[in-house]
Design an enzyme around this catalytic site. Structure first.
Site, PDB file in Angstrom:
ATOM      1  N   THR A   1       0.853  -1.188   0.000  1.00 29.90           N
ATOM      2  CA  THR A   1       0.000   0.000   0.000  1.00 29.90           C
ATOM      3  C   THR A   1       0.891   1.240   0.000  1.00 29.90           C
ATOM      4  O   THR A   1       2.117   1.140  -0.030  1.00 29.90           O
ATOM      5  CB  THR A   1      -0.920   0.025   1.229  1.00 29.90           C
ATOM      6  N   CYS A   2       0.271   2.419   0.088  1.00 30.47           N
ATOM      7  CA  CYS A   2       1.071   3.643   0.098  1.00 30.47           C
ATOM      8  C   CYS A   2       1.886   3.773   1.378  1.00 30.47           C
ATOM      9  O   CYS A   2       2.889   4.481   1.413  1.00 30.47           O
ATOM     10  CB  CYS A   2       0.171   4.867  -0.078  1.00 30.47           C
TER      11      CYS A   2
ATOM     12  N   GLN B   1      -7.936  -3.064   1.781  1.00 26.66           N
ATOM     13  CA  GLN B   1      -6.702  -3.541   1.147  1.00 26.66           C
ATOM     14  C   GLN B   1      -6.355  -4.959   1.599  1.00 26.66           C
ATOM     15  O   GLN B   1      -5.856  -5.766   0.810  1.00 26.66           O
ATOM     16  CB  GLN B   1      -5.568  -2.563   1.451  1.00 26.66           C
TER      17      GLN B   1
ATOM     18  N   GLY C   1      -9.365   7.392  -8.946  1.00 25.24           N
ATOM     19  CA  GLY C   1      -9.550   6.089  -8.312  1.00 25.24           C
ATOM     20  C   GLY C   1     -10.096   6.252  -6.910  1.00 25.24           C
ATOM     21  O   GLY C   1     -10.683   7.283  -6.569  1.00 25.24           O
ATOM     22  N   LYS C   2      -9.887   5.243  -6.054  1.00 21.01           N
ATOM     23  CA  LYS C   2     -10.442   5.285  -4.699  1.00 21.01           C
ATOM     24  C   LYS C   2      -9.929   6.479  -3.912  1.00 21.01           C
ATOM     25  O   LYS C   2     -10.693   7.198  -3.268  1.00 21.01           O
ATOM     26  CB  LYS C   2     -10.111   3.981  -3.965  1.00 21.01           C
ATOM     27  N   MET C   3      -8.611   6.695  -3.941  1.00 16.06           N
ATOM     28  CA  MET C   3      -8.013   7.796  -3.189  1.00 16.06           C
ATOM     29  C   MET C   3      -8.439   9.141  -3.767  1.00 16.06           C
ATOM     30  O   MET C   3      -8.784  10.073  -3.036  1.00 16.06           O
ATOM     31  CB  MET C   3      -6.489   7.669  -3.205  1.00 16.06           C
TER      32      MET C   3
END
EC number: 1.2.1.70
Length: 530
Positions: free
Chosen positions: A134-135, A205, A279-281
């Site tokens: 992930t980020c 996630q 997107g999601k973010m």
């Protein structure tokens, strides 16, 4: 587990024993001369193995003692691989241990997770694997035959795929084993290990890890069971503690940070906003901007479909303007704040591009919440430009954290309880190989005895009569095995019963010499996989 001294050392097992005593491994055993066998150097020309060479060195006067010592050596070597079960290990780097510059090089796109799992399980000491990228984190979860060698192999694999030296990865990685891994992934799923305490995106996630892993060979029972249980824990924590109430997300923290850094004369409704990525973010960034009073923004995306879907969710009076990706730079020229949140593996904004943009009244802000980063680090060197990434969100998060610390303590109690359940379930799996091997052992005896006895009966038996004899023998054997089998079955909920079950398993392994068979099956699976 002890192993019967009567077992036969097959070529594959002998090879493993030889490798096990290879001096290149750090976990080398005690010197052989301690037990009366002279250690000999290993080389590729002699294929007969350590045990064969050691046998040649036995002097006639000490033959009996040396043979006994050799059997002890065999047993101790087997014990190293069978006394303790395979370990669940996590090798990870997160926002708490490594800078974004390193995490972005290690990041693995979701589409590449199956390939990564296959490569990891191709390593000598890795049986199962999963990737959580992930980020804020890059974590590799594995089931390893050997902790030390498994960690070494995975770290070298991470170095090979990222180009980062092993020594540098070792400086920033964290290692956890077995129960500590369970505790960690449960905390991750519950949002307790996130930069934003209690944030909900990490649970989604973790769910994605399971979704992608379905049908992938290396995503085995232990690792998949761990992640599925982590999802249950994440849901339970959020339901029973309400830890997510009022929690900021990475996207909302990015919006808060941008508003904090705007000059006093500017605010959400007047600053020109550009969002790159829907997107999601990106969608969450748009929603939080609207919640802060922004009524107009430009959204750059590869296709208009996602932007149109977000636009339909907005309240009346909010204007969202779609622009294609090839107009990104011209849109940035007219923006005061640029948010980036795409899955691009290369920077979208480089120094030479941003230098061409016209200046704004105070400073143009780039808020990059992507990993790998969408904004090159050199962009920050340009006058009139300020660049922020996910590591800079801590300033915002600190102010939002205090009121959820108490809820986090309640969540820890839930995690401790669920960890016990998972570990008990995993303990109960230990008996499965023994049950299978014991059943196979009896099947071989039945087949051999039937083949041996039929000719002695002196009659040509038809299929029906043969089946009757076969059923009779199997019925007797099954009744004899019923008791031992029942004492090997346990759901893992009762610790006392579980302990007794594991004791029974070890006793049966000793009596029937099943340990060597179980180990050889693992070796065979590895060889066939390669």
């Amino acid at each position: 587990m002890a192993v019967s001294s009567a077992f036969v050392v097959t070529p594959k097992l002998e090879k493993l024993l030889a490798n096990h005593h290879n001096p290149t491994y750090s976990s080398s055993p005690a010197p052989l001369d301690v037990i009366g066998i002279r250690a000999l150097p290993m080389n590729n020309r002699n294929k007969r193995g350590l045990i064969q060479r050691a046998r040649c060195e036995i002097s006639p006067s000490n033959k009996a003692a040396s043979i006994s010592a050799l059997e002890q050596l065999k047993t101790s070597a087997i014990d190293r691989y069978t006394k303790e079960r395979s370990s669940i290990v996590v090798i990870g780097l997160s926002i708490h241990t490594a800078p974004v510059e390193m995490r972005e090089k290690l990041a693995i796109p979701e589409a590449e997770w199956p390939r990564a799992i296959a490569e990891l399980c191709g390593l000598n000491h890795i049986e199962e694997a999963a990737v959580l990228s992930t980020c804020n984190r890059m974590e590799i979860y594995v089931l390893a035959l050997s902790q030390h060698r498994g960690v070494k192999e995975v770290t070298e694999w991470m170095s090979k795929t990222s180009g980062i030296p092993v020594s540098e990865i070792c400086q920033h990685r964290f290692l956890l084993y077995n129960k500590d891994v369970t505790q960690h992934i449960f905390e991750v799923s519950a949002g307790l290990d996130s930069l934003v305490l209690g944030e909900g995106q990490i649970l989604a996630q973790v769910k994605q890890v399971v979704k992608v892993g379905q049908g992938v060979n290396g995503f085995g029972r232990n690792i998949s069971g761990l992640f599925k249980h982590a999802i249950t824990v994440g849901k339970r924590v959020r339901t029973e503690t309400n830890i997510a109430a009022g929690a900021v997300s990475v996207s909302s923290a990015a919006v808060e940070l941008a508003l904090m850094k705007l000059p006093e004369s500017s605010h959400a409704s007047s600053a020109r906003m550009l969002v790159v990525g829907a997107g999601k973010m990106g969608k969450l960034v748009i929603k939080h901007l609207v919640a802060k009073g922004c009524t107009k923004m430009v959204v750059v995306n590869r296709s208009e479909e996602k932007v149109a879907a977000v636009r339909n969710e907005m309240p009346p009076g909010v204007e969202i303007i779609y622009k294609p990706l090839d107009e990104m730079l011209s849109c940035a020229a007219e923006a005061d704040v640029v948010f980036t949140s795409t899955a691009s593996e290369t920077p979208l904004f480089l120094k030479e591009q941003v230098e061409t943009l016209p200046p704004v009244r105070d400073a143009r802000l780039f808020v990059d919440i992507s990993v790998p980063r969408n904004v090159g680090s050199c962009v920050a060197e340009i006058d009139g430009t300020r660049v922020f990434n996910v590591d800079d969100l801590k300033e915002v998060v600190a102010a939002n954290k205090e009121d959820r610390v108490r809820k986090a303590m309640d969540a820890q109690a839930i995690i401790t309880d669920e960890s016990k359940h998972f570990e008990a379930w995993r303990d109960s799996l230990e008996t499965v190989p023994t049950i299978k091997k014991l059943r196979g052992y009896t099947e071989r005896i039945i087949a051999a005895e039937i083949e041996k006895s039929l000719p002695k009966m002196g009659i040509d038996m038809n299929k029906k009569m043969r089946k009757t004899v076969d059923d009779l023998i199997r019925g007797i054997v099954n009744k004899l095995l019923h008791g031992p089998m029942q004492h090997l079955r346990c759901d893992g909920n009762d610790s006392r019963t579980l302990s007794e079950t594991l004791d029974n398993m070890q006793a049966l392994n000793r009596m029937y010499g099943l340990d060597a068979e179980i180990l050889e099956e693992k070796i065979r699976a590895k060889v066939e996989k390669k």
